[in-house]
Design a protein around this motif. Structure first.
Motif, PDB file in Angstrom:
ATOM      1  N   LEU A 269     -10.562 -29.303 -33.729  1.00 36.55           N
ATOM      2  CA  LEU A 269     -11.733 -29.987 -34.280  1.00 36.55           C
ATOM      3  C   LEU A 269     -11.593 -31.492 -34.116  1.00 36.55           C
ATOM      4  N   LYS A 272     -12.235 -32.632 -30.675  1.00 36.73           N
ATOM      5  CA  LYS A 272     -13.612 -32.374 -30.241  1.00 36.73           C
ATOM      6  C   LYS A 272     -13.721 -31.253 -29.214  1.00 36.73           C
ATOM      7  N   ALA A 296     -19.375 -32.021 -35.500  1.00 37.34           N
ATOM      8  CA  ALA A 296     -19.124 -30.966 -34.514  1.00 37.34           C
ATOM      9  C   ALA A 296     -20.327 -30.051 -34.382  1.00 37.34           C
ATOM     10  N   CYS A 297     -20.967 -29.760 -35.506  1.00 39.19           N
ATOM     11  CA  CYS A 297     -22.153 -28.896 -35.482  1.00 39.19           C
ATOM     12  C   CYS A 297     -23.301 -29.606 -34.758  1.00 39.19           C
ATOM     13  N   GLU A 299     -23.158 -31.797 -32.482  1.00 41.96           N
ATOM     14  CA  GLU A 299     -22.855 -31.951 -31.058  1.00 41.96           C
ATOM     15  C   GLU A 299     -22.742 -30.616 -30.333  1.00 41.96           C
ATOM     16  N   ARG A 301     -20.595 -28.198 -30.835  1.00 39.78           N
ATOM     17  CA  ARG A 301     -19.206 -27.785 -30.596  1.00 39.78           C
ATOM     18  C   ARG A 301     -18.719 -26.734 -31.579  1.00 39.78           C
ATOM     19  N   LEU A 302     -19.604 -26.260 -32.447  1.00 38.62           N
ATOM     20  CA  LEU A 302     -19.138 -25.403 -33.532  1.00 38.62           C
ATOM     21  C   LEU A 302     -20.116 -24.263 -33.808  1.00 38.62           C
TER      22      LEU A 302
END
Length: 336
Positions: A269, A272, A296-297, A299, A301-302
């Motif tokens: 995390l 990234k 992260a959400c 972008e 990524r999650l």
């Protein structure tokens, strides 16, 4: 309610239902403690203010996300700060008024003769007077889904509280309140990633989900499963190993149960890399990622997946549940 009374009535209470309004059993709410209080406007109407600013603007600048309070919002803030005048034992440490709810941190500095809920009740009464003053037809403005709100009441029934400890936890919640407008701006800007999706079926298992569901289509999904018996040195090696795979494009998948699994997911995390995190705590329609997951959400990524229904009380995982969660991670990675 004290613990003895609770236990006495528990056999007759029926099935426990999830509730954000339940008080802590065995706590008197009169002693010296710090409380995070949350209250929502009836029907979630955005009466207290509007969000302005850009979620990507630096903190402290004019363009940074913030709430412009309405006249009602300003009066509500005045009522909130007046709690100190009516209850000298209480000190207001922090306040964050959002369009449809309020967060505040109260410090009960010494034992009070009354339950803290009396202070909240007095605050709500003052707000209701202001509400009916500014909105004379308030009784007819209540949304249809709140039929009990027939007297022009501003707030939903009850309130949520969280008892805070001094130090790191308190500082973390101060930051949470300050950052609330930015998180709301992020959710609105990247709405699709923050929408809670229910009954999403993956490899035959139903999940509620928040985040980038397209990570499930990534060709290389890698489950993380590490023994609880690993030494710190072995954990460091595992972190390096999995980060190297993530740099090559792998999406890491895990419920992050053991110390080593937590370390890998945390490092990924922070670096990234894309993650699929399986949580044992389900979602409601108002759920959103924890503070550490917001960027992260946003972008993409999650992806957060919850295989079980929402529960407020966080119970320790059983061995069977741990095995199930790891099995889900394995199946997600094998799913075509």
């Amino acid at each position: 309610m004290d613990k003895e009374t609770f236990e006495k009535h528990k056999p007759f209470a029926g099935e426990t239902k999830p509730s954000m309004l339940r008080r802590r059993i065995g706590h008197d709410y009169q002693s010296r403690r710090i409380y995070l209080i949350t209250m929502t406007i009836a029907g979630r109407r955005p009466l207290l203010g509007k969000l302005v600013g850009n979620c990507n603007a630096p903190e402290g600048t004019d363009e940074a996300p913030h709430i412009e309070l309405t006249e009602l919002g300003l009066r509500v803030r005045k009522c909130w700060m007046a709690i100190e005048n009516h209850y000298p034992a209480i000190k207001v440490l922090a306040t964050q008024i959002m369009p449809d709810h309020l967060h505040g941190i109260l410090f009960v500095q010494e034992h009070m003769e009354v339950h803290m809920s009396q202070a909240i009740k007095g605050f709500k009464t003052g707000c209701n007077k202001v509400y009916r003053e500014l909105y004379p037809s308030a009784a007819t403005l209540s949304p249809q889904r709140n039929p009990d709100n027939a007297q022009g009441l501003l707030w939903d029934k009850g309130f949520n509280d969280h008892i805070l400890d001094y130090g790191v936890e308190l500082d973390r919640w101060f930051q949470y309140l300050r950052d609330n407008p930015r998180r709301l701006a992020i959710r609105r800007t990247y709405a699709d990633y923050f929408k809670v999706r229910f009954d999403m079926v993956v490899a035959g298992q139903s999940y509620s989900a928040i985040g980038n569901r397209f990570l499930l289509n990534h060709p290389q999904r890698l489950p993380i499963r590490l023994s609880r018996r690993l030494t710190n040195e072995e954990i460091e090696k595992s972190v390096s190993y999995y980060l190297a795979l993530a740099r090559q494009g792998a999406v890491l998948v895990s419920p992050a149960i053991s110390k080593g699994e937590k370390a890998v997911m945390r490092a990924a995390l922070n670096n990234k890399f894309p993650l699929i995190f399986i949580t044992s705590y389900g979602f409601t329609q108002f759920s959103h990622p924890g503070h550490q997951f917001y960027d992260a959400c946003a972008e993409g990524r999650l992806l957060l997946l919850a295989p079980w229904p929402h529960q407020n009380r966080k119970e320790p995982l059983t061995r069977t549940q741990c095995l199930q969660l790891n099995s889900f991670a394995q199946e997600i990675c094998q799913h075509g």
